[in-house]
Design a protein around this motif. Structure first.
Motif, PDB file in Angstrom:
ATOM      1  N   GLY A  91       0.890  -1.930  -4.902  1.00  0.00           N
ATOM      2  CA  GLY A  91       1.553  -0.759  -5.465  1.00  0.00           C
ATOM      3  C   GLY A  91       1.292   0.518  -4.708  1.00  0.00           C
ATOM      4  O   GLY A  91       1.557   1.615  -5.219  1.00  0.00           O
ATOM      5  N   LEU A  92       0.799   0.412  -3.480  1.00  0.00           N
ATOM      6  CA  LEU A  92       0.500   1.583  -2.667  1.00  0.00           C
ATOM      7  C   LEU A  92       1.545   1.741  -1.562  1.00  0.00           C
ATOM      8  O   LEU A  92       2.173   0.777  -1.141  1.00  0.00           O
ATOM      9  N   ALA A  93       1.709   2.971  -1.106  1.00  0.00           N
ATOM     10  CA  ALA A  93       2.536   3.237   0.070  1.00  0.00           C
ATOM     11  C   ALA A  93       1.617   3.339   1.278  1.00  0.00           C
ATOM     12  O   ALA A  93       0.510   3.859   1.183  1.00  0.00           O
ATOM     13  N   ALA A  94       2.055   2.842   2.431  1.00  0.00           N
ATOM     14  CA  ALA A  94       1.201   2.803   3.616  1.00  0.00           C
ATOM     15  C   ALA A  94       1.961   3.239   4.848  1.00  0.00           C
ATOM     16  O   ALA A  94       3.168   3.001   4.968  1.00  0.00           O
ATOM     17  N   ARG A  95       1.248   3.869   5.759  1.00  0.00           N
ATOM     18  CA  ARG A  95       1.819   4.193   7.072  1.00  0.00           C
ATOM     19  C   ARG A  95       0.703   4.216   8.100  1.00  0.00           C
ATOM     20  O   ARG A  95      -0.445   4.579   7.793  1.00  0.00           O
ATOM     21  N   GLU A  96       1.045   3.808   9.310  1.00  0.00           N
ATOM     22  CA  GLU A  96       0.070   3.775  10.390  1.00  0.00           C
ATOM     23  C   GLU A  96      -0.072   5.164  11.008  1.00  0.00           C
ATOM     24  O   GLU A  96       0.911   5.856  11.270  1.00  0.00           O
TER      25      GLU A  96
END
Length: 244
Positions: A223-228
């Motif tokens: 349920g998390l948003a992620a970005r590198e």
């Protein structure tokens, strides 16, 4: 308890200098937008305190919970904190693994640098659940995903050499597959003076390689948003914060 970092702790500061020269500004930039009023920072696997220092300097009003189970690494961490009046006031050091640490209900940030490869897939899922449950709405977590991204053989190689006084310190590493999900790393540390080896010690660790793409997928499933962010760092947020 057995301290797998007893050999590493003495050499960690010296061997990690180039690594932290790269990570420090990226991590500080990510923390710059954090609101410390929403809760403390938790530094998971704080080690000797290098990540703790970045958090403290980037967020001078934040309280910090540094979680570090290794007595040897923690000796350096506590010494750093105790020697600085500001850190001594703001940093709480928990001598526990993350699974046993009682954390605040809401956190403004979580750091996990050089930690994720200690968790297998089940451990990473549990860690993502902790983040999803405790990150404040506009908080963030920064986790490091180290190479290699999958199980492989790493030939023996010297990864760093530096000198203090007239003693030269070397760090060597190699790795072999242990099974389909794990690798056994061998880290060797040497101290040499005038051609004479003063110290030559090795330690083995079991690590679980994971790719940035897998971390993003596991975070999304939690349920998390992620970005590198680059340099192996991945930022995780609550979805509404990412959208904003």
């Amino acid at each position: 308890m057995t301290d797998s970092y007893a050999c590493t702790a003495e050499y960690y500061q010296l061997m990690s200098e180039p690594y932290w020269d790269v990570l420090r500004p990226v991590l500080a930039g990510a923390l710059a937008e954090v609101d410390p009023a929403t809760g403390p920072v938790v530094d998971v696997g704080a080690g000797t305190g290098l990540s703790t220092l970045v958090a403290a300097h980037s967020l001078p009003q934040a309280r910090i919970v540094a979680v570090e189970p290794s007595p040897s690494m923690r000796t350096v961490l506590v010494t750093r904190v105790a020697a600085d009046p500001d850190l001594r006031r703001r940093v709480s050091v928990l001598p526990l693994p993350l699974s046993e640490a009682v954390l605040p209900e809401r956190l403004c940030a979580v750091l996990a640098i050089g930690v994720l490869h200690h968790f297998d897939a089940a451990g990473r899922r549990e860690f993502m659940k902790v983040l999803a449950d405790r990150l404040a709405p506009r908080a963030l977590a920064v986790v490091e995903v180290q190479d290699p991204p999958e199980v492989c053989t790493v030939p023996s190689q010297r990864y760093h050499v530096t000198t203090v006084g007239d003693v030269t310190y070397e760090g060597w590493m190699s790795a072999q597959p242990k099974d389909q999900t794990a690798m056994e790393w061998t880290m060797t540390y040497r101290a040499v003076r005038d051609g004479q080896t003063l110290d030559d010690r090795s330690v083995r660790f079991t690590m679980f390689p994971v790719s940035p793409a897998t971390v993003v997928s596991e975070a999304t499933a939690a349920g998390l948003a992620a970005r590198e962010l680059g340099h192996g760092l991945v930022e995780l947020r609550q979805p509404d914060a990412a959208a904003g």
